[in-house]
Scaffold this motif. Structure first.
Motif, mmCIF file in Angstrom:
data_model
loop_
_atom_site.group_PDB
_atom_site.id
_atom_site.type_symbol
_atom_site.label_atom_id
_atom_site.label_comp_id
_atom_site.label_asym_id
_atom_site.label_seq_id
_atom_site.Cartn_x
_atom_site.Cartn_y
_atom_site.Cartn_z
ATOM 1 N N VAL B 73 92.465 -18.807 7.125
ATOM 2 C CA VAL B 73 92.685 -19.885 6.157
ATOM 3 C C VAL B 73 94.020 -20.589 6.328
ATOM 4 O O VAL B 73 94.341 -21.499 5.585
ATOM 5 N N GLY B 74 94.817 -20.154 7.263
ATOM 6 C CA GLY B 74 96.115 -20.801 7.427
ATOM 7 C C GLY B 74 97.192 -20.068 6.661
ATOM 8 O O GLY B 74 96.927 -19.407 5.667
ATOM 9 N N MET B 75 98.425 -20.186 7.126
ATOM 10 C CA MET B 75 99.518 -19.440 6.521
ATOM 11 C C MET B 75 99.940 -20.038 5.194
ATOM 12 O O MET B 75 100.054 -21.251 5.052
ATOM 13 N N PRO B 76 100.179 -19.167 4.235
ATOM 14 C CA PRO B 76 100.673 -19.646 2.941
ATOM 15 C C PRO B 76 102.161 -19.972 3.047
ATOM 16 O O PRO B 76 102.838 -19.534 3.969
ATOM 17 N N ASP B 77 102.642 -20.730 2.096
ATOM 18 C CA ASP B 77 104.061 -21.037 2.035
ATOM 19 C C ASP B 77 104.818 -19.735 1.803
ATOM 20 O O ASP B 77 104.605 -19.047 0.824
ATOM 21 N N GLU B 78 105.700 -19.426 2.705
ATOM 22 C CA GLU B 78 106.425 -18.153 2.621
ATOM 23 C C GLU B 78 107.181 -18.006 1.313
ATOM 24 O O GLU B 78 107.160 -16.957 0.691
ATOM 25 N N SER B 79 107.832 -19.076 0.925
ATOM 26 C CA SER B 79 108.662 -18.972 -0.278
ATOM 27 C C SER B 79 107.806 -18.677 -1.512
ATOM 28 O O SER B 79 108.275 -18.084 -2.473
ATOM 29 N N VAL B 80 106.570 -19.122 -1.460
ATOM 30 C CA VAL B 80 105.697 -18.849 -2.599
ATOM 31 C C VAL B 80 105.332 -17.376 -2.649
ATOM 32 O O VAL B 80 105.489 -16.705 -3.667
ATOM 33 N N LEU B 96 105.706 -20.244 -11.545
ATOM 34 C CA LEU B 96 105.068 -20.460 -10.244
ATOM 35 C C LEU B 96 103.901 -21.442 -10.369
ATOM 36 O O LEU B 96 103.722 -22.321 -9.523
ATOM 37 N N LEU B 97 103.138 -21.304 -11.439
ATOM 38 C CA LEU B 97 102.023 -22.228 -11.645
ATOM 39 C C LEU B 97 102.546 -23.657 -11.809
ATOM 40 O O LEU B 97 101.958 -24.611 -11.291
ATOM 41 N N ASP B 98 103.651 -23.784 -12.518
ATOM 42 C CA ASP B 98 104.249 -25.117 -12.676
ATOM 43 C C ASP B 98 104.639 -25.692 -11.319
ATOM 44 O O ASP B 98 104.420 -26.871 -11.037
ATOM 45 N N ARG B 99 105.205 -24.805 -10.506
ATOM 46 C CA ARG B 99 105.622 -25.271 -9.185
ATOM 47 C C ARG B 99 104.422 -25.698 -8.351
ATOM 48 O O ARG B 99 104.437 -26.713 -7.663
ATOM 49 N N LEU B 100 103.366 -24.893 -8.427
ATOM 50 C CA LEU B 100 102.146 -25.228 -7.679
ATOM 51 C C LEU B 100 101.591 -26.565 -8.146
ATOM 52 O O LEU B 100 101.055 -27.349 -7.357
ATOM 53 N N LEU B 101 101.741 -26.796 -9.452
ATOM 54 C CA LEU B 101 101.266 -28.075 -9.993
ATOM 55 C C LEU B 101 102.117 -29.223 -9.443
ATOM 56 O O LEU B 101 101.596 -30.229 -8.964
ATOM 57 N N GLY B 140 96.185 -13.451 -5.387
ATOM 58 C CA GLY B 140 94.794 -13.868 -5.175
ATOM 59 C C GLY B 140 94.654 -15.373 -5.325
ATOM 60 O O GLY B 140 93.912 -16.014 -4.577
ATOM 61 N N VAL B 141 95.376 -15.940 -6.272
ATOM 62 C CA VAL B 141 95.320 -17.387 -6.490
ATOM 63 C C VAL B 141 95.795 -18.129 -5.242
ATOM 64 O O VAL B 141 95.146 -19.062 -4.769
ATOM 65 N N VAL B 142 96.917 -17.688 -4.716
ATOM 66 C CA VAL B 142 97.460 -18.349 -3.524
ATOM 67 C C VAL B 142 96.453 -18.273 -2.371
ATOM 68 O O VAL B 142 96.174 -19.274 -1.707
ATOM 69 N N GLY B 143 95.891 -17.082 -2.164
ATOM 70 C CA GLY B 143 94.908 -16.934 -1.093
ATOM 71 C C GLY B 143 93.695 -17.816 -1.326
ATOM 72 O O GLY B 143 93.208 -18.476 -0.407
ATOM 73 N N ALA B 144 93.237 -17.854 -2.559
ATOM 74 C CA ALA B 144 92.053 -18.645 -2.878
ATOM 75 C C ALA B 144 92.312 -20.129 -2.706
ATOM 76 O O ALA B 144 91.428 -20.887 -2.303
ATOM 77 N N LEU B 145 93.541 -20.549 -2.990
ATOM 78 C CA LEU B 145 93.863 -21.966 -2.818
ATOM 79 C C LEU B 145 93.781 -22.353 -1.348
ATOM 80 O O LEU B 145 93.274 -23.425 -0.998
ATOM 81 N N LEU B 146 94.269 -21.469 -0.505
ATOM 82 C CA LEU B 146 94.171 -21.729 0.931
ATOM 83 C C LEU B 146 92.712 -21.780 1.348
ATOM 84 O O LEU B 146 92.279 -22.632 2.119
#
Lengths: 163, 163
Positions: B73-80, B96-101, B140-146
DNA sequence: TCGTATAATGATCAAAGATAGTCAACATCA
DNA sequence: TGATGTTGACTATCTTTGATCATTATACGA
């Protein structure tokens, strides 16, 4: 290789797609013969794949002229919360998420994210706590969706911050 | 000399390269037999080399017709990911959710739902378990977003109910 | 016509089978 | 000697099967 149960499920879905009124009637013993399995395999498929949570109503009649009727039904808005009990299996929650997608309450991304969240790997808790947490999460999801809908209707400008 | 684990990893990478949609499905016991190792060796390879950190999402099913699905699925943002430790407070997850938004990884609706999910009322677990579950959920959210982002690109073949 | 036996279905449940996961001891490598 | 890899015993989950039970329609005798 796909399991027999998967194949039978797929076949029944196909029949439903073909049907004009979202209802099919099959004979358990015939199906079993057709797929070279024992009759109770059919019950297994139905009880695991054609649940109310997934949006199906199943009725049957025994005796000569017996049948199994499977009907795909819509989702009455208010009934959703009622169907979430104190505990919820992964299968049921995935079924509900699929339905929410079908009914356009959520989009693909939301389903993917929620699926990941309620998976046993993510929760990683012992039963029955896992199923209880999952039920609360699904309640939270549906609750948030219902709230968002109401606000849409009333015309509230997308909730800001909220801390 | 390359270890068995390295060889299996390489083989799986090869399969992924060959695949058109960055997804492969293998059977744990078959792979184990193929490489003359115990089945749990496969788990070792997957848990050390096909992690979310490295850009993979893994799902599996047991029983007859079981499988292990590995998706690139591609690498996630490391800082996240770095911000998500073993435990995560409600405040941190909301931040974190705010940042993702802000970074447009998610929209308002997704944030609202996720906020509801990670709230202490929904999780309703004693500390420190609550913070641990919350951390896994955010991971899980981060992975699912990817995963969702990739599904957009590839186009999901309208997967029916959980198969 | 009524009641009952019988045949024709479908339902349930628990055991067995088929996979995959976890964990910790042990082995090997750098 | 610590990090990495290997193994196997035990566990969890999903599917398949068969024995037994329940229900319905129909045939048949009184």
């Amino acid at each position: 290789m796909r399991s027999t149960a998967d194949i039978i499920e797929h076949y029944l879905h196909h029949l439903l797609d073909e049907s004009t009124d979202c209802v099919i009637e099959v004979q358990r013993s015939c199906l079993a013969e057709q797929f070279a399995c024992v009759p109770s395999q059919i019950n297994y498929v139905i009880s695991t794949r054609f649940t109310l949570m997934r949006g199906y109503v199943v009725e049957s009649k025994r005796g000569s002229g017996g049948y199994v009727r499977i009907q795909r039904v819509g989702m009455p808005d208010e009934s959703v919360l009622a169907h979430i009990g104190v505990r919820m299996s992964q299968a049921d929650s995935e079924a509900l998420l699929d339905r929410l997608l079908t009914e356009r309450w959520i989009d693909e991304a939301m389903r993917t994210v929620c699926r990941a969240i309620v998976s046993r790997d993510t929760l990683s808790l012992p039963l029955p706590v896992r199923d209880e947490v999952r039920a609360r999460i699904m309640r939270g999801v549906v609750g948030a969706l219902l709230l968002a809908r109401q606000q849409e209707v009333v015309g509230v400008p997308s909730k800001r911050n909220g801390g």
